[in-house]
Design an enzyme around this catalytic site. Structure first.
Site, PDB file in Angstrom:
ATOM      1  N   GLY A 115       4.351  -2.877 -17.749  1.00 29.55           N
ATOM      2  CA  GLY A 115       4.855  -3.060 -17.806  1.00 29.55           C
ATOM      3  C   GLY A 115       5.577  -4.659 -17.894  1.00 29.55           C
ATOM      4  CB  VAL A 169       2.643  -9.711 -11.552  1.00 32.69           C
ATOM      5  CG1 VAL A 169       2.380  -9.552 -10.285  1.00 32.69           C
ATOM      6  CG2 VAL A 169       2.823  -8.622 -12.089  1.00 32.69           C
ATOM      7  CB  SER A 170       4.915 -14.391 -10.465  1.00 30.41           C
ATOM      8  OG  SER A 170       4.388 -15.178 -11.324  1.00 30.41           O
ATOM      9  CG  HIS A 209       2.353  -6.479  12.375  1.00 27.57           C
ATOM     10  ND1 HIS A 209       0.663  -6.582  12.123  1.00 27.57           N
ATOM     11  CD2 HIS A 209       2.158  -7.278  13.645  1.00 27.57           C
ATOM     12  CE1 HIS A 209       0.361  -6.720  13.247  1.00 27.57           C
ATOM     13  NE2 HIS A 209       0.426  -7.416  13.836  1.00 27.57           N
ATOM     14  CB  SER A 245       1.598   5.377   2.868  1.00 28.96           C
ATOM     15  OG  SER A 245       0.412   6.060   3.945  1.00 28.96           O
ATOM     16  CE  LYS A 282       2.445   2.841   5.598  1.00 28.54           C
ATOM     17  NZ  LYS A 282       1.914   1.995   6.851  1.00 28.54           N
ATOM     18  CG  HIS A 325       2.228   7.475   7.416  1.00 30.26           C
ATOM     19  ND1 HIS A 325       1.538   6.284   7.497  1.00 30.26           N
ATOM     20  CD2 HIS A 325       2.114   8.008   5.870  1.00 30.26           C
ATOM     21  CE1 HIS A 325       0.578   7.099   6.563  1.00 30.26           C
ATOM     22  NE2 HIS A 325       1.207   7.908   5.389  1.00 30.26           N
ATOM     23  CD  GLU A 360      -3.547   6.328   8.756  1.00 30.85           C
ATOM     24  OE1 GLU A 360      -3.839   4.934   9.548  1.00 30.85           O
ATOM     25  OE2 GLU A 360      -2.462   5.738   8.234  1.00 30.85           O
TER      26      GLU A 360
END
Length: 502
Positions: free
Chosen positions: A41, A44-45, A101, A153, A209, A212, A216
């Site tokens: 809904g 989006v730019s 990053h 993720s 994260k 995580h 992983e």
């Protein structure tokens, strides 16, 4: 910043109250999120400094989004036009970063600073180092701009269908965005619970994260070393709904196209370069954080160093030439069907034991960092948000750990939890057998063997480190504690022996 400072902007955000969302970064992750937002809904730019990422937006929309929704996603190459599309300086703006990053976020924030105003929110969904996130939070908060640290993720597939999300930062800003994040996040198939939670203050969302990705990395190492993966491993038992073993079965089944003999995986060169070329930093950061915070994490570290060793294949071939191929060449084995059947079961349980070791190391690191930083991260919430939409999804392990963390939220060492200890006792024999055969067959098993040694020395009542302590005292007068005085503390001992006069 008080509610009076931002006026009407303090209201929770929803698809009904927010006209348009801005996504910075139009790579595979950014485009995936843009299409996900449009389906839920939002207009989006989408902005990217690379023109080619905007140029190929329409073909991506054509293949991945319903035609009637294409008009809800607009691409921009010019930053001023992008920011004006969000309503300009005084509008209520929510921005999502999906960029590399490091300096990329600093550069884009500097360029858009004149378009930002008090009450605006930036959700940084890149794999950013938590200290960079902390710095940006401090810099922007003085202007009333909330920079939220947000781990995302699941890769580009989950960015498209619903990722696992770990946000943190300013409580008021988090309260505003959580309704949106709950809507877009992956859902636990068991309960329907969104795989997103307010993890706490500061940059702990990026820290969680990062870990995580460290877990992983450890599991990837284990999958890499087992390789002979069977579909039923992911369907039932201890590896049930383990994402990496699940996609491993897909890889093992994927034959070459157009009827050519062989499998696609056999064409893939045996090098992982994402760490060595600095495009991926989270594994390295996890290893460094574990060392910095004195948390033993050899499963994760061994997997990382294996990846690094694999990266420069040309150099590795020179080492092969110097040492001779037999040093690193696995030996094929001819075994009976009965042995094969028994070994496959040992391999499955060894893989599970190694995965559990990787989880334990990662969760211990999060717990230690949370205590050091005063974040108050809820470990049970971490497991909850990893139940779907993320790379370390593993239902059996989640079912084991989540209720334990709910019962003992302050635990610093997961191995002290008795149900976890029982799982390890049940499977460590299988891990030992696999490592033993791996050594005999000259297989490459750095992560599995590191996991075994980790469990052995963490569970060791008497370690040879007493000799190391004696040697440190001999040449450095580092002192030691005596066994007769009990377990002692994590600090310099009270005793020195003059082993040899100076």
């Amino acid at each position: 910043m008080s509610p009076d400072d931002v006026g009407q902007k303090i209201a929770p955000l929803s698809p009904h109250s927010l006209a348009r969302i801005g996504v910075v970064g139009a790579g595979s992750m950014g485009k995936g999120m843009a299409m996900l937002f449009a389906e839920n809904g939002l207009d989006v730019s989408l902005y990217d400094i690379k023109d080619e990422n905007i140029d190929d937006l329409q073909p991506v929309l054509q293949s991945g989004l319903a035609p009637e929704l294409h008009k809800k996603v607009a691409g921009f190459k010019d930053l001023t036009q992008f920011m004006n599309s969000l309503g300009g300086k005084d509008a209520d703006k929510l921005l999502v970063f999906s960029i590399p990053h490091g300096s990329a976020a600093d550069n884009i924030i500097g360029q858009m600073r004149d378009f930002l105003s008090s009450g605006d929110i930036i959700l940084d969904g890149g794999n950013e180092h938590y200290e960079n996130a902390r710095r940006r939070q401090d810099e922007l908060q003085s202007q009333g701009i909330s920079y939220l640290s947000m781990g995302v993720s699941g890769g580009y597939q989950s960015a498209r269908r619903g990722p696992s999300i770990s946000p943190s930062g300013d409580p008021a800003a988090l309260e505003r965005v959580m309704p949106l994040l709950r809507r877009f996040a992956a859902k636990d198939p068991k309960t329907g619970t969104p795989c997103v939670a307010n993890l706490g203050p500061g940059p702990c969302g990026h820290y969680v994260k990062m870990v995580h990705n460290g877990i992983e990395q450890g599991i990837l190492g284990i999958v890499n070393e087992t390789w002979s993966i069977y579909k039923k491993w992911e369907d039932e038992g201890e590896l049930r709904r383990n994402f990496l073993f699940g996609i491993g079965t897909d890889i093992c089944r994927r034959h070459k196209e157009h009827g050519q003999p062989g499998h696609i995986v056999n064409e893939v060169q045996d090098k992982v370069v994402q760490d060595a070329d600095d495009t991926e930093g989270t594994g390295f950061w996890t290893v460094m954080e574990a060392a910095k915070r004195h948390v033993s994490a050899p499963t994760i570290a061994s997997a990382h160093f294996f990846r690094i060793a694999s990266a420069d294949r040309a150099q590795r071939m020179r080492v092969v030439q110097a040492l001779g191929e037999p040093i690193g060449a696995a030996r094929k084995q001819h075994v009976s069907e009965q042995f094969k059947e028994e070994f496959i079961e040992d391999l499955r349980l060894a893989a599970y034991c190694g995965c559990l070791a990787s989880f334990a190391q990662g969760m211990n690191l999060i717990a230690r960092a949370s205590e050091d930083e005063g974040w108050g991260v809820n470990l049970a919430k971490c497991i909850q948000i990893w139940r779907e939409g993320c790379i370390i999804r593993s239902e059996y392990i989640a079912d084991l750990l989540q209720p334990l963390y709910e019962k003992e939220p302050g635990v610093l060492n997961t191995l002290t939890l008795q149900p976890v200890a029982e799982e390890i006792k049940k499977t460590i024999g299988n891990l030992k057998k696999v490592v033993q055969y791996g050594l005999e067959w000259n297989a490459h098993i750095p992560t599995l063997s590191a996991s075994l040694e980790y469990l052995k020395y963490c569970g060791g009542k008497h370690l040879p480190s007493q000799f190391m302590e004696a040697e440190l005292d001999y040449f450095g007068a580092h002192n030691y504690d005596r066994k007769s005085e009990g377990d002692g503390e994590v600090k310099k001992g009270q005793h020195h022996y003059e082993w040899k006069p100076a």
